[in-house]
Design a protein around this motif. Structure first.
Motif, PDB file in Angstrom:
ATOM      1  N   THR A   1       0.838  -1.205   0.000  1.00  0.00           N
ATOM      2  CA  THR A   1       0.000   0.000   0.000  1.00  0.00           C
ATOM      3  C   THR A   1       0.870   1.250   0.000  1.00  0.00           C
ATOM      4  O   THR A   1       0.624   2.195  -0.758  1.00  0.00           O
ATOM      5  N   GLY A   2       1.902   1.264   0.856  1.00  0.00           N
ATOM      6  CA  GLY A   2       2.824   2.405   0.896  1.00  0.00           C
ATOM      7  C   GLY A   2       3.521   2.617  -0.431  1.00  0.00           C
ATOM      8  O   GLY A   2       3.652   3.756  -0.904  1.00  0.00           O
ATOM      9  N   ILE A   3       3.972   1.519  -1.060  1.00  0.00           N
ATOM     10  CA  ILE A   3       4.645   1.607  -2.364  1.00  0.00           C
ATOM     11  C   ILE A   3       3.692   2.129  -3.433  1.00  0.00           C
ATOM     12  O   ILE A   3       4.047   2.991  -4.246  1.00  0.00           O
ATOM     13  N   ASN A   4       2.467   1.600  -3.446  1.00  0.00           N
ATOM     14  CA  ASN A   4       1.471   2.034  -4.435  1.00  0.00           C
ATOM     15  C   ASN A   4       1.125   3.508  -4.277  1.00  0.00           C
ATOM     16  O   ASN A   4       0.994   4.237  -5.271  1.00  0.00           O
ATOM     17  N   VAL A   5       0.974   3.955  -3.026  1.00  0.00           N
ATOM     18  CA  VAL A   5       0.678   5.368  -2.777  1.00  0.00           C
ATOM     19  C   VAL A   5       1.820   6.244  -3.283  1.00  0.00           C
ATOM     20  O   VAL A   5       1.594   7.282  -3.920  1.00  0.00           O
ATOM     21  N   PHE A   6       3.055   5.830  -3.017  1.00  0.00           N
ATOM     22  CA  PHE A   6       4.223   6.590  -3.477  1.00  0.00           C
ATOM     23  C   PHE A   6       4.229   6.701  -4.999  1.00  0.00           C
ATOM     24  O   PHE A   6       4.442   7.791  -5.553  1.00  0.00           O
ATOM     25  N   ILE A   7       3.999   5.582  -5.690  1.00  0.00           N
ATOM     26  CA  ILE A   7       4.009   5.581  -7.155  1.00  0.00           C
ATOM     27  C   ILE A   7       2.916   6.489  -7.710  1.00  0.00           C
ATOM     28  O   ILE A   7       3.157   7.285  -8.631  1.00  0.00           O
ATOM     29  N   ILE A   8       1.711   6.384  -7.149  1.00  0.00           N
ATOM     30  CA  ILE A   8       0.579   7.200  -7.617  1.00  0.00           C
ATOM     31  C   ILE A   8       0.864   8.685  -7.418  1.00  0.00           C
ATOM     32  O   ILE A   8       0.645   9.508  -8.317  1.00  0.00           O
ATOM     33  N   LEU A   9       1.380   9.037  -6.241  1.00  0.00           N
ATOM     34  CA  LEU A   9       1.636  10.446  -5.928  1.00  0.00           C
ATOM     35  C   LEU A   9       2.799  11.012  -6.742  1.00  0.00           C
ATOM     36  O   LEU A   9       2.737  12.154  -7.217  1.00  0.00           O
ATOM     37  N   ILE A  10       3.850  10.242  -6.910  1.00  0.00           N
ATOM     38  CA  ILE A  10       5.024  10.736  -7.642  1.00  0.00           C
ATOM     39  C   ILE A  10       4.695  10.913  -9.126  1.00  0.00           C
ATOM     40  O   ILE A  10       5.167  11.861  -9.782  1.00  0.00           O
ATOM     41  N   ILE A  11       3.871  10.023  -9.682  1.00  0.00           N
ATOM     42  CA  ILE A  11       3.435  10.164 -11.078  1.00  0.00           C
ATOM     43  C   ILE A  11       2.566  11.408 -11.224  1.00  0.00           C
ATOM     44  O   ILE A  11       2.709  12.183 -12.173  1.00  0.00           O
ATOM     45  N   SER A  12       1.668  11.605 -10.262  1.00  0.00           N
ATOM     46  CA  SER A  12       0.793  12.787 -10.291  1.00  0.00           C
ATOM     47  C   SER A  12       1.619  14.065 -10.215  1.00  0.00           C
ATOM     48  O   SER A  12       1.312  15.057 -10.886  1.00  0.00           O
ATOM     49  N   PHE A  13       2.665  14.039  -9.395  1.00  0.00           N
ATOM     50  CA  PHE A  13       3.508  15.213  -9.182  1.00  0.00           C
ATOM     51  C   PHE A  13       4.220  15.629 -10.468  1.00  0.00           C
ATOM     52  O   PHE A  13       4.293  16.824 -10.794  1.00  0.00           O
ATOM     53  N   PHE A  14       4.733  14.657 -11.219  1.00  0.00           N
ATOM     54  CA  PHE A  14       5.536  14.977 -12.410  1.00  0.00           C
ATOM     55  C   PHE A  14       4.732  15.000 -13.711  1.00  0.00           C
ATOM     56  O   PHE A  14       5.056  15.763 -14.620  1.00  0.00           O
ATOM     57  N   ILE A  15       3.707  14.177 -13.809  1.00  0.00           N
ATOM     58  CA  ILE A  15       2.971  14.048 -15.073  1.00  0.00           C
ATOM     59  C   ILE A  15       1.717  14.916 -15.104  1.00  0.00           C
ATOM     60  O   ILE A  15       1.206  15.260 -16.173  1.00  0.00           O
ATOM     61  N   GLY A  16       1.207  15.269 -13.934  1.00  0.00           N
ATOM     62  CA  GLY A  16      -0.068  15.986 -13.858  1.00  0.00           C
ATOM     63  C   GLY A  16      -0.129  17.260 -14.673  1.00  0.00           C
ATOM     64  O   GLY A  16      -1.163  17.589 -15.267  1.00  0.00           O
ATOM     65  N   GLN A  17       0.996  18.000 -14.734  1.00  0.00           N
ATOM     66  CA  GLN A  17       1.007  19.280 -15.455  1.00  0.00           C
ATOM     67  C   GLN A  17       0.713  19.089 -16.943  1.00  0.00           C
ATOM     68  O   GLN A  17       0.063  19.932 -17.574  1.00  0.00           O
ATOM     69  N   TYR A  18       1.163  17.964 -17.513  1.00  0.00           N
ATOM     70  CA  TYR A  18       0.940  17.703 -18.942  1.00  0.00           C
ATOM     71  C   TYR A  18      -0.527  17.354 -19.204  1.00  0.00           C
ATOM     72  O   TYR A  18      -1.062  17.659 -20.276  1.00  0.00           O
ATOM     73  N   VAL A  19      -1.152  16.716 -18.223  1.00  0.00           N
ATOM     74  CA  VAL A  19      -2.581  16.417 -18.340  1.00  0.00           C
ATOM     75  C   VAL A  19      -3.379  17.717 -18.363  1.00  0.00           C
ATOM     76  O   VAL A  19      -4.332  17.876 -19.134  1.00  0.00           O
ATOM     77  N   LEU A  20      -2.958  18.665 -17.510  1.00  0.00           N
ATOM     78  CA  LEU A  20      -3.627  19.966 -17.461  1.00  0.00           C
ATOM     79  C   LEU A  20      -3.513  20.690 -18.798  1.00  0.00           C
ATOM     80  O   LEU A  20      -4.489  21.254 -19.304  1.00  0.00           O
ATOM     81  N   LYS A  21      -2.316  20.688 -19.365  1.00  0.00           N
ATOM     82  CA  LYS A  21      -2.090  21.358 -20.641  1.00  0.00           C
ATOM     83  C   LYS A  21      -2.914  20.716 -21.752  1.00  0.00           C
ATOM     84  O   LYS A  21      -3.458  21.399 -22.629  1.00  0.00           O
ATOM     85  N   PHE A  22      -3.019  19.394 -21.720  1.00  0.00           N
ATOM     86  CA  PHE A  22      -3.777  18.669 -22.755  1.00  0.00           C
ATOM     87  C   PHE A  22      -5.248  19.070 -22.736  1.00  0.00           C
ATOM     88  O   PHE A  22      -5.874  19.253 -23.780  1.00  0.00           O
ATOM     89  N   PHE A  23      -5.804  19.205 -21.531  1.00  0.00           N
ATOM     90  CA  PHE A  23      -7.218  19.552 -21.398  1.00  0.00           C
ATOM     91  C   PHE A  23      -7.452  21.058 -21.273  1.00  0.00           C
ATOM     92  O   PHE A  23      -8.597  21.499 -21.174  1.00  0.00           O
ATOM     93  N   GLY A  24      -6.379  21.837 -21.279  1.00  0.00           N
ATOM     94  CA  GLY A  24      -6.514  23.290 -21.208  1.00  0.00           C
ATOM     95  C   GLY A  24      -7.013  23.792 -19.865  1.00  0.00           C
ATOM     96  O   GLY A  24      -7.736  24.798 -19.792  1.00  0.00           O
ATOM     97  N   ILE A  25      -6.642  23.111 -18.793  1.00  0.00           N
ATOM     98  CA  ILE A  25      -7.072  23.504 -17.446  1.00  0.00           C
ATOM     99  C   ILE A  25      -6.028  24.420 -16.822  1.00  0.00           C
ATOM    100  O   ILE A  25      -4.840  24.097 -16.817  1.00  0.00           O
ATOM    101  N   THR A  26      -6.469  25.558 -16.303  1.00  0.00           N
ATOM    102  CA  THR A  26      -5.543  26.498 -15.677  1.00  0.00           C
ATOM    103  C   THR A  26      -5.268  26.102 -14.229  1.00  0.00           C
ATOM    104  O   THR A  26      -6.060  25.379 -13.607  1.00  0.00           O
ATOM    105  N   ILE A  27      -4.154  26.583 -13.696  1.00  0.00           N
ATOM    106  CA  ILE A  27      -3.786  26.277 -12.312  1.00  0.00           C
ATOM    107  C   ILE A  27      -4.823  26.820 -11.317  1.00  0.00           C
ATOM    108  O   ILE A  27      -5.200  26.115 -10.382  1.00  0.00           O
ATOM    109  N   PRO A  28      -5.294  28.080 -11.492  1.00  0.00           N
ATOM    110  CA  PRO A  28      -6.319  28.571 -10.556  1.00  0.00           C
ATOM    111  C   PRO A  28      -7.563  27.683 -10.537  1.00  0.00           C
ATOM    112  O   PRO A  28      -8.130  27.421  -9.478  1.00  0.00           O
ATOM    113  N   ALA A  29      -7.979  27.199 -11.724  1.00  0.00           N
ATOM    114  CA  ALA A  29      -9.151  26.323 -11.794  1.00  0.00           C
ATOM    115  C   ALA A  29      -8.882  25.011 -11.063  1.00  0.00           C
ATOM    116  O   ALA A  29      -9.742  24.500 -10.328  1.00  0.00           O
ATOM    117  N   LEU A  30      -7.677  24.484 -11.246  1.00  0.00           N
ATOM    118  CA  LEU A  30      -7.312  23.239 -10.567  1.00  0.00           C
ATOM    119  C   LEU A  30      -7.279  23.423  -9.051  1.00  0.00           C
ATOM    120  O   LEU A  30      -7.765  22.579  -8.293  1.00  0.00           O
TER     121      LEU A  30
END
Length: 207
Positions: free
Chosen positions: A43-72
């Motif tokens: 569970t700890g390993i899975n949480v780490f993987i999910i969070l670290i992916i979100s931390f580094f990849i999330g910004q590209y998802v935002l750009k793809f969908f055109g979501i601004t940081i204030p909206a997020l």
């Protein structure tokens, strides 16, 4: 160091591993000590993987969908505050998508480390949106390293807490766990509201 402490405290409040203790105890009551340790580690390993992916990849998802940081940040703030209100009202299971039907289905699974423990009970929309927004404001090398260490530390704390869940449940009791969850819930609401306020001020200043 300031970035590390802030993100560690924010993530711990949003993830609320203490509130997961009674659920973990219920799901693993027929497990051996070795099996509980294994589930806690995974569970700890899975949480780490999910969070670290979100931390580094999330910004590209935002750009793809055109979501601004204030909206997020506003959306994330609402989700985080909603989680906090659920903790205060004692409706943690329902907020995390855990109901009686789901609990019955979970009991028949061989591995619960990824679902539902790691996601959505621990690493949910609130923590993911928090990390995506946090990366946008703290993208220097030293801040990224501190953030990764904070994520790793939270994952390790989750492992320790879940591994000791049955002992904590006996020591704290139901009332103790509820009390701690409500304190964490209050802090979580404050974090969510702060995110919303910061976003609104950012939008106003940009007008």
């Amino acid at each position: 160091m300031e970035v590390f402490i802030f993100l560690l405290a924010a993530l711990f409040s949003v993830l609320n591993p203490i509130g997961t203790v009674p659920i973990f105890v219920g799901l693993t009551q027929d497990y051996t000590k070795k099996e509980r340790s294994r589930v806690s580690l995974l569970t700890g390993i899975n949480v780490f993987i999910i969070l670290i992916i979100s931390f580094f990849i999330g910004q590209y998802v935002l750009k793809f969908f055109g979501i601004t940081i204030p909206a997020l940040r506003i959306a994330g703030g609402i989700i985080i505050a909603s989680s906090g209100f659920s903790l205060l009202n004692g409706k943690f299971n329902k907020n995390k998508g855990i109901n009686k039907k789901v609990e019955v289905e979970i009991q028949s699974r061989n591995d619960i480390a990824l679902t539902p423990l790691a996601m959505p009970m621990l690493a949910g929309p609130g923590s993911i949106s928090l990390l995506i927004a946090f990366y946008q404001e703290h993208d220097s090398t030293s801040e990224i390293i501190s953030s990764c260490l904070a994520i790793l530390t939270v994952a390790f704390l989750i492992f320790l807490i879940l591994r000791s869940a049955h002992y904590l449940a006996k020591i704290l009791g139901t009332s103790g766990i509820v009390a701690i969850s409500r304190i964490v819930g209050f802090l979580t609401i404050a974090i969510g509201i702060q995110y919303i306020i910061s976003s609104i001020l950012s939008i106003v200043r940009g007008i």
